[in-house]
Design a protein around this motif. Sequence first.
Motif, PDB file in Angstrom:
ATOM      1  N   LEU A  48      17.409 -29.907 -16.128  1.00  0.00           N
ATOM      2  CA  LEU A  48      18.521 -28.969 -16.293  1.00  0.00           C
ATOM      3  C   LEU A  48      18.419 -27.885 -15.226  1.00  0.00           C
ATOM      4  CD1 LEU A  48      18.598 -28.375 -20.149  1.00  0.00           C
ATOM      5  CD2 LEU A  48      20.505 -29.217 -18.771  1.00  0.00           C
ATOM      6  N   ASN A  69      12.018 -26.211 -13.162  1.00  0.00           N
ATOM      7  CA  ASN A  69      10.826 -26.544 -13.950  1.00  0.00           C
ATOM      8  C   ASN A  69      10.742 -28.031 -14.264  1.00  0.00           C
ATOM      9  OD1 ASN A  69      12.944 -26.678 -15.629  1.00  0.00           O
ATOM     10  ND2 ASN A  69      12.136 -25.310 -17.213  1.00  0.00           N
ATOM     11  N   ASP A 116      12.808 -30.058 -15.853  1.00  0.00           N
ATOM     12  CA  ASP A 116      13.300 -30.586 -17.136  1.00  0.00           C
ATOM     13  C   ASP A 116      14.661 -31.257 -17.004  1.00  0.00           C
ATOM     14  OD1 ASP A 116      14.941 -28.479 -16.698  1.00  0.00           O
ATOM     15  OD2 ASP A 116      14.721 -27.584 -18.687  1.00  0.00           O
ATOM     16  N   THR A 121      16.655 -22.903 -12.609  1.00  0.00           N
ATOM     17  CA  THR A 121      15.309 -22.905 -13.192  1.00  0.00           C
ATOM     18  C   THR A 121      14.560 -24.160 -12.778  1.00  0.00           C
ATOM     19  OG1 THR A 121      16.323 -23.941 -15.092  1.00  0.00           O
ATOM     20  CG2 THR A 121      15.932 -21.586 -15.247  1.00  0.00           C
ATOM     21  N   GLU A 165       9.675 -16.157  -8.649  1.00  0.00           N
ATOM     22  CA  GLU A 165      10.872 -15.768  -9.380  1.00  0.00           C
ATOM     23  C   GLU A 165      11.498 -14.556  -8.690  1.00  0.00           C
ATOM     24  OE1 GLU A 165      11.175 -16.132 -13.841  1.00  0.00           O
ATOM     25  OE2 GLU A 165      10.576 -14.051 -13.657  1.00  0.00           O
ATOM     26  N   GLY A 166      12.796 -14.431  -8.771  1.00  0.00           N
ATOM     27  CA  GLY A 166      13.434 -13.241  -8.204  1.00  0.00           C
ATOM     28  C   GLY A 166      14.785 -13.538  -7.619  1.00  0.00           C
ATOM     29  N   ILE A 184      14.611 -18.492 -11.666  1.00  0.00           N
ATOM     30  CA  ILE A 184      13.894 -18.134 -12.898  1.00  0.00           C
ATOM     31  C   ILE A 184      12.830 -19.186 -13.164  1.00  0.00           C
ATOM     32  CG2 ILE A 184      14.130 -17.699 -15.365  1.00  0.00           C
ATOM     33  CD1 ILE A 184      17.147 -17.126 -14.658  1.00  0.00           C
ATOM     34  N   ARG A 185      11.620 -18.720 -13.414  1.00  0.00           N
ATOM     35  CA  ARG A 185      10.517 -19.656 -13.671  1.00  0.00           C
ATOM     36  C   ARG A 185      10.220 -19.692 -15.162  1.00  0.00           C
ATOM     37  NH1 ARG A 185       9.309 -22.905  -9.764  1.00  0.00           N
ATOM     38  NH2 ARG A 185       9.550 -21.985  -7.708  1.00  0.00           N
ATOM     39  N   THR A 186      10.409 -20.850 -15.768  1.00  0.00           N
ATOM     40  CA  THR A 186      10.016 -21.011 -17.172  1.00  0.00           C
ATOM     41  C   THR A 186       9.186 -22.281 -17.247  1.00  0.00           C
ATOM     42  OG1 THR A 186      12.102 -22.121 -17.437  1.00  0.00           O
ATOM     43  CG2 THR A 186      11.968 -19.885 -18.269  1.00  0.00           C
TER      44      THR A 186
END
Lengths: 182, 342
Positions: B264, B260, B262, B258, B313-314, B339-341
Amino acid sequence: MSNDEQIISGCINGEEKYRYMLYKQYSPILYGTALRYTNTEDDAQDVLQEAFILIFDNIKQYNGKGKLVAWMNKIVINQALKLYQKQIKNTLVDYEEYENTLIDNSVAEYDWLSYQLLLDLIHQLPTGYQMVFNLCEIEGYSYEEVAKMLNCSLGTCRSQLFKAKKKLKQKIVELQKQKEIL
Amino acid sequence: MKTYKDIGELYKDKFAGYAPTPPEQVWNNVQKHYKKHNFVKTKYMLGAIGIVACAIIGFCLLYTLRPNTEKASTNKVFVQNTKPQLTEKQTTEENQPIATNMANNNNNISHSNINKQKAINQQHRNDCKENAPSQTFALPNTPQQENNQHVLMEKETPHPTNTDMAENTENKTNTDSPHITFSKDTSIVEGEQVYLFVKNAHNILWSTGEKTSTILVAPTYNETYAATFTQANDEDTTIYIQVNIENQTHIFIPSAFTPNGDGLNDEFKVSASETLTTFFISIVSAQTKQIVFQSNDININWDGTLKGTPQPEGRYLYSIQYQDKLGKIHQKQGDFLLIRTY
């Protein structure tokens, strides 16, 4: 003469105009099917293309029983099964008495569950599972029919379906957890 | 938010009205198929004629070029040989690179040659269908380099009686009797098997009790194998071959990440339990088939961007090639999710 009948007779006569009408009308829904039964968009397009050639060549054999779209859908599915024959055979070899049928397969319809993601999830399944899941759950074929189509035993078919569902659910739960953490 | 009792129902509901428009290309191809149909027969004819013509031209070229290349290689290989005519027949295309290398070794033994030699040994092992590298016996004062050279000679020339070849590579050795060669110390991963051998010796007795020239062993811990045999001068000798057990290399590949920012799982990070000799990763988008990332350093990870542009995403596919400590090449392929959050 209904619209469909007119198109069909036009296709039987090999008129391109009617072929295009049939294609225009049904290709999106058939493409949707092809995407579910293949792992890549390229494969889906190949399957769709081959299926349409088969449809046009064999449309005489469509006997008017059942919906035209269902008949065409089956051709698309068969085409995909043909393409993935080897992989299906490899992933369907193990027969297992199916596990606990009371297993909880419930799942919430999260807003992040897009078509693309759902497709990606079934693409990640072993090819055999993917086919069984598609055929049984979405197309609604019986175990007997699916076992015949995939050339496997009823037990294999059943156990693969449960495994497929378990895996799908696991993935969705996992993804939801990740989303919650982030 | 609706909750489905069964995941199958969710899929059925979701995909009931799923009808994405296929790309135009599909129809174009279908159309092409029917337009082509009329020309197919003539096309096949033309194709067949083309293939036959190509085959004929190919054969002609092959036959005219072949003698030239053979001559050229012979000159190169036996540049120092005083009797080139004797060995010409032996130089087939297959042992060309090896023979060239031997000529180099005669000139000077440098560091780069050691590497080459290793490569040859590798190739050689494959040729012989044996896992263990070989050592030469009966040449106690000759450096390793020449030893290897000699082994190559023996393997490559099916008739060791050709003394011209032997003289050319090693002047000091007695070429009357075939040289005794045996497996080098080697390393394997636990659970693997390895062939050990002693060649051209008599009365072999291994520490395992076997009497054959080749034995198959599968030790579970570091072990030394001994083989006693009789040399040409009727003296008994014992040699020792050490087989070491190395840890299996495990590669960890995540199933999703992911990016983003953060801290993680921001990068697609591949890790290995042991040091790798070589590493190469290539990531391709499952949708567009475009290569989005390539690296030959396991410590450089993909951050989900291509030339600074965040990728959608994908599903993405990876292909990883690495060489473990034992020099074994492994290949892994699979997929993962971006995954995009936010």
